[in-house]
Design a protein around this motif. Structure first.
Motif, mmCIF file in Angstrom:
data_model
loop_
_atom_site.group_PDB
_atom_site.id
_atom_site.type_symbol
_atom_site.label_atom_id
_atom_site.label_comp_id
_atom_site.label_asym_id
_atom_site.label_seq_id
_atom_site.Cartn_x
_atom_site.Cartn_y
_atom_site.Cartn_z
ATOM 1 N N LEU A 76 28.459 12.372 121.039
ATOM 2 C CA LEU A 76 28.691 10.993 120.616
ATOM 3 C C LEU A 76 29.895 10.911 119.685
ATOM 4 N N ILE A 77 29.962 11.880 118.767
ATOM 5 C CA ILE A 77 31.060 11.879 117.801
ATOM 6 C C ILE A 77 32.395 12.050 118.535
ATOM 7 N N ASN A 78 32.435 12.985 119.476
ATOM 8 C CA ASN A 78 33.671 13.209 120.228
ATOM 9 C C ASN A 78 34.088 11.955 120.981
ATOM 10 N N GLU A 79 33.113 11.292 121.558
ATOM 11 C CA GLU A 79 33.417 10.104 122.333
ATOM 12 C C GLU A 79 34.048 9.035 121.445
ATOM 13 N N VAL A 80 33.405 8.775 120.309
ATOM 14 C CA VAL A 80 33.921 7.755 119.391
ATOM 15 C C VAL A 80 35.278 8.183 118.846
ATOM 16 N N ASN A 81 35.413 9.464 118.571
ATOM 17 C CA ASN A 81 36.658 10.022 118.072
ATOM 18 C C ASN A 81 37.807 9.740 119.039
ATOM 19 N N GLU A 89 34.999 13.348 111.428
ATOM 20 C CA GLU A 89 34.126 13.144 110.271
ATOM 21 C C GLU A 89 33.874 11.657 110.073
ATOM 22 N N GLU A 90 34.941 10.868 110.264
ATOM 23 C CA GLU A 90 34.787 9.425 110.088
ATOM 24 C C GLU A 90 33.928 8.837 111.201
ATOM 25 N N ALA A 91 34.136 9.360 112.407
ATOM 26 C CA ALA A 91 33.321 8.892 113.529
ATOM 27 C C ALA A 91 31.846 9.147 113.240
ATOM 28 N N ALA A 92 31.571 10.317 112.645
ATOM 29 C CA ALA A 92 30.181 10.665 112.341
ATOM 30 C C ALA A 92 29.600 9.694 111.324
ATOM 31 N N LEU A 94 30.580 6.632 110.713
ATOM 32 C CA LEU A 94 30.402 5.326 111.361
ATOM 33 C C LEU A 94 29.159 5.323 112.240
ATOM 34 N N LEU A 95 28.977 6.386 113.019
ATOM 35 C CA LEU A 95 27.819 6.455 113.908
ATOM 36 C C LEU A 95 26.521 6.407 113.112
ATOM 37 N N ARG A 96 26.504 7.117 111.993
ATOM 38 C CA ARG A 96 25.296 7.110 111.176
ATOM 39 C C ARG A 96 25.035 5.718 110.631
ATOM 40 N N TYR A 97 26.130 5.060 110.230
ATOM 41 C CA TYR A 97 25.970 3.707 109.711
ATOM 42 C C TYR A 97 25.366 2.796 110.781
ATOM 43 N N PHE A 98 25.803 2.970 112.031
ATOM 44 C CA PHE A 98 25.289 2.138 113.123
ATOM 45 C C PHE A 98 24.050 2.744 113.771
ATOM 46 N N ARG A 99 23.435 3.650 113.103
ATOM 47 C CA ARG A 99 22.229 4.322 113.614
ATOM 48 C C ARG A 99 22.434 4.837 115.022
ATOM 49 N N TRP A 100 23.591 5.386 115.263
ATOM 50 C CA TRP A 100 23.949 6.041 116.527
ATOM 51 C C TRP A 100 23.982 5.096 117.712
ATOM 52 N N ASN A 101 24.154 3.817 117.427
ATOM 53 C CA ASN A 101 24.343 2.854 118.500
ATOM 54 C C ASN A 101 25.841 2.745 118.771
ATOM 55 N N ALA A 196 31.901 15.288 105.980
ATOM 56 C CA ALA A 196 31.443 16.666 106.167
ATOM 57 C C ALA A 196 32.559 17.674 105.893
ATOM 58 N N ARG A 197 33.798 17.320 106.231
ATOM 59 C CA ARG A 197 34.877 18.277 106.052
ATOM 60 C C ARG A 197 35.141 18.538 104.563
ATOM 61 N N SER A 198 35.126 17.460 103.776
ATOM 62 C CA SER A 198 35.313 17.629 102.334
ATOM 63 C C SER A 198 34.189 18.463 101.762
ATOM 64 N N LEU A 199 32.991 18.197 102.250
ATOM 65 C CA LEU A 199 31.846 18.926 101.738
ATOM 66 C C LEU A 199 31.963 20.412 102.043
ATOM 67 N N ASP A 200 32.337 20.705 103.282
ATOM 68 C CA ASP A 200 32.480 22.114 103.676
ATOM 69 C C ASP A 200 33.482 22.838 102.781
ATOM 70 N N LEU A 201 34.494 22.096 102.360
ATOM 71 C CA LEU A 201 35.538 22.681 101.520
ATOM 72 C C LEU A 201 35.001 23.036 100.133
ATOM 73 N N LEU A 202 34.019 22.265 99.669
ATOM 74 C CA LEU A 202 33.610 22.394 98.271
ATOM 75 C C LEU A 202 32.415 23.311 98.033
ATOM 76 N N VAL A 203 31.422 23.252 98.905
ATOM 77 C CA VAL A 203 30.176 23.930 98.550
ATOM 78 C C VAL A 203 29.978 25.249 99.298
#
Lengths: 529, 177
Positions: A76-81, A89-92, A94-101, A196-203
């Protein structure tokens, strides 16, 4: 408690198999293979029948393993991307915000991208990748540190904090609060979501893993047609199209790869043929004290004058209320004065003054008896299922012994396993038929139902009896055939019963003696409105 | 500890330049994690003329976790529990809303804001909230009476009550429900 017992016994049976393996090394490989991959020959039979003609209670569902869940999100993320030309990361986000619709997301985004980005917590600009920076003269607003060479980080909003604080903030959110999908920038009033990308960088990798596990969790929880398998330690999710509003028409029973069978509607273990609302009501009734009240009204009487509750403790029927001193007859509830001295030939049952009180008591007595009738059978099947399993485990141990002594192969003794499983499933169904019957209003359909129930119960008891036979008899090939026949007969009877109930449920033909739709949510037993 | 510097800075700021109508001090000088605030009842409210004690306890994880704020003085208010210590319902302090960039100043201003404008839709004392909505006169009368009874003279910070761990037993006379 039940599940724990089951779990324990499952463990112990696993040990047995294992023990056998170590004794018999060259066989073990093949045995394990059979056990894991091949359906049991006997149990396969009724299953085949079920699959050939789709029965009314069968619903379609799919089991997803963790990798499938990840892949679905990635797809789904790739498709929206690709369609919207935004980062993954932004697509993800957005998808979460729209509950994957996805459809709604794309439509809304095309329509008013600015509002959508704001609402989802995304920046409008597309700048370079997130990275750690050392900025001269920087003071962290959280810890007030200002050391030279202090590494700092900011997401696209530019609210910059030192790396330590950022890490602390993220680990607090992820580890302590279990938050992942909606972690905002730490700045006051900034609602940008950390990607997610920023997070991966930090933790640390360990925290990243937890973060992604939490994200997966939100994916399943956000989608109405996905639910986690509730079995302990099972990580699979089930997809099923049955909607909440259909739950009075269908009992969506699904079966996970881990072999746990549960209701997709309410996550409780398989409760066919009873619909979810009925189950909820029944469990509540069994759990709370409503029957205590019934007992009181069945076994005590109220003073006809002051309504104090009175339990008779002596043989004499001439009662004097302690509280109001009213004298009455326990038998007819009429005033004692009307009895005169002729009590011992009392024929006052037709007396009008007492009939009302007698009726009320008779009613609650009947109601209590009715409940106990169904409850005892419900509880009995629950207990029997457990006992059947215990006996099976004992038998199984002996079978292993027999197998070694008589030279029967492992697969040849599996008919007992199938029989035991069929027994468990049928007992579970029987158990719920009694809860179901408790709420059924009598009509022609209930007669058919009760016949089906009787047939299944008789078949189950006949099979259950077989398990009590001594092991030497069990090994007899003739008895083996009998058991296999009885097993498949049980399964057939169960199919017939479930088909009948499911069809009538789907067509709304059952009449219940309570309003099941009214008590959909967790309200009290009263059926007002 | 990383938070020491931040707390020290906030403390000096709050002492030098306290929010309107407030005095800030430490419960004891050795511990920067427990603050005592004396808050003047804001003008144009039934609380005017009263002085209220607030205790702020900063958890070890501060500022990543929200401070715990309680009233040491009894107050008649829909969003403060009617006992001692009075617990406060403040959206800002909830785990999901708290951000490490929030300052104690922000929190103090929010508490004062609550006195100026109670939030009856998010009550801790439902009965007082009802009264606030339906009978404002009666509410103000009661609030003023509490001020006279409890919030006159210097604030007493009871040693026992300043700890956030145990809830002191409800004082007799506290109206329930």
């Amino acid at each position: 408690m039940d599940s724990e017992d089951d779990f324990m016994s499952a463990v112990s049976s696993g040990d047995d198999v294992h023990l056998d393996d170590s004794d018999n090394d060259d066989m073990s490989g093949a045995d394990d293979f059979d056990f894991d991959d091949e359906p049991d020959p006997d149990l396969g039979m009724p299953k085949d029948i079920m699959q050939k003609k789709r029965v009314a209670y069968d619903i379609s569902f799919k089991v997803f393993q963790p990798s499938d869940i990840q892949k679905q999100q990635d797809d789904l993320i790739n498709e929206v991307n690709l369609i919207l030309d935004i980062s993954k990361e932004e697509a993800a986000i957005l998808l979460r915000y729209f509950r994957w619709n996805k459809e709604r997301l794309i439509e809304d985004y095309m329509d008013k991208s600015r509002q959508v980005l704001d609402a989802a917590g995304l920046a409008h600009t597309t700048t370079s990748l997130p990275k750690l920076e050392v900025i001269p003269g920087f003071v962290c607003d959280i810890c007030c540190e200002d050391g030279e060479g202090l590494q700092s980080f900011a997401i696209k909003c530019g609210h910059r904090y030192c790396v330590d604080c950022y890490r602390h903030y993220l680990s607090q959110k992820i580890r302590e609060e279990g938050e992942a999908a909606r972690i905002q920038c730490p700045a006051d009033g900034c609602s940008l979501i950390i990607d997610a990308r920023s997070l991966d960088l930090l933790v640390t990798p360990e925290l990243t893993e937890r973060y992604h596990a939490l994200l997966n969790r939100t994916y399943v929880e956000d989608k109405d047609n996905l639910k986690w398998c509730p079995a302990p330690d099972c990580q699979n999710a089930i997809e099923c199209g049955v909607k909440k509003k259909d739950l009075d028409k269908v009992v969506p029973t699904v079966s996970c790869l881990c072999s746990h069978r549960f209701c997709f509607g309410c996550i409780l273990s398989d409760h066919q043929p009873a619909p979810c609302n009925l189950v909820k009501r029944w469990l509540k009734k069994c759990a709370d004290d409503s029957e205590t009240a019934n007992w009181i009204s069945a076994n005590t009487k109220e003073c006809p004058k002051c309504n104090s509750t009175i339990e008779k403790n002596g043989g004499c029927n001439h009662m004097t209320c302690r509280k109001c001193r009213h004298e009455f007859c326990w038998m007819c509830m009429g005033p004692w004065s009307e009895h005169g001295t002729s009590w011992y030939n009392c024929n006052r049952f037709e007396e009008r003054s007492g009939t009302e009180a007698r009726d009320a008591q008779a009613k609650s007595r009947v109601s209590l008896e009715r409940y106990l009738h169904y409850y005892n059978r419900y509880a009995n099947h629950e207990q029997s299922a457990r006992l059947d399993q215990d006996i099976y485990h004992k038998t199984e141990k002996k079978m292993v012994q027999l197998q070694r002594e008589s030279g029967m192969s492992w697969i040849e003794v599996q008919y007992l396993n199938s029989a035991s499983q069929a027994l468990q499933t049928c007992r579970q169904t029987l158990m719920w038929t009694y809860a179901f019957a408790f709420y059924l209003a009598r009509n022609n359909l209930t007669e058919i139902f009760e016949d089906n129930q009787k047939d299944l119960e008789m078949a189950v008891e006949a099979l259950s009896e077989m398990f009590e036979k001594p092991v030497t008899e069990l090994a007899d090939p003739k008895l083996k055939v009998v058991i296999m026949d009885k097993t498949s007969y049980c399964s057939k009877r169960r199919v017939i019963l479930l088909e009948d109930t499911a069809q009538n449920l789907a067509e709304g033909r059952w009449t219940f003696n309570v309003d099941l739709t009214g008590s959909g949510s967790n309200d009290g037993p009263s059926t007002t409105r | 500890m990383a938070s020491q510097k931040r707390i020290a800075k906030e403390l000096s700021e709050c002492m030098a330049n306290p929010p309107a109508g407030m005095r800030v001090s430490l419960a004891n000088d050795a511990d920067v994690h427990k603050w005592h605030i004396v808050l003047e009842g804001p003008p144009n409210t039934p609380y005017v003329g009263g002085t209220f004690g607030l205790v702020i306890v900063l958890p070890p994880e501060y500022p990543f976790k929200a401070p715990v704020v309680t009233f040491a003085t009894r107050i008649y208010h829909p969003n403060v529990t009617n006992d001692t210590p009075g617990k406060i319902c403040l959206g800002l302090l909830k785990t999901e809303n708290w951000k490490p960039s929030f300052k104690i100043q922000t929190v103090l201003q929010a508490v004062r804001g609550l006195l100026v404008e109670p939030q009856p839709d998010d009550p801790l004392e439902a009965r007082i909230a009802d009264e606030f909505r339906s009978d404002r006169k009666e509410f103000e009368k009661n609030a003023r009476q509490y001020v006279t009874q409890y919030a006159k003279g210097p604030v007493k910070f009871d040693k026992k009550l300043t700890s956030t761990a145990g809830d002191a037993a409800a004082t007799p006379g506290a109206s329930s429900s």
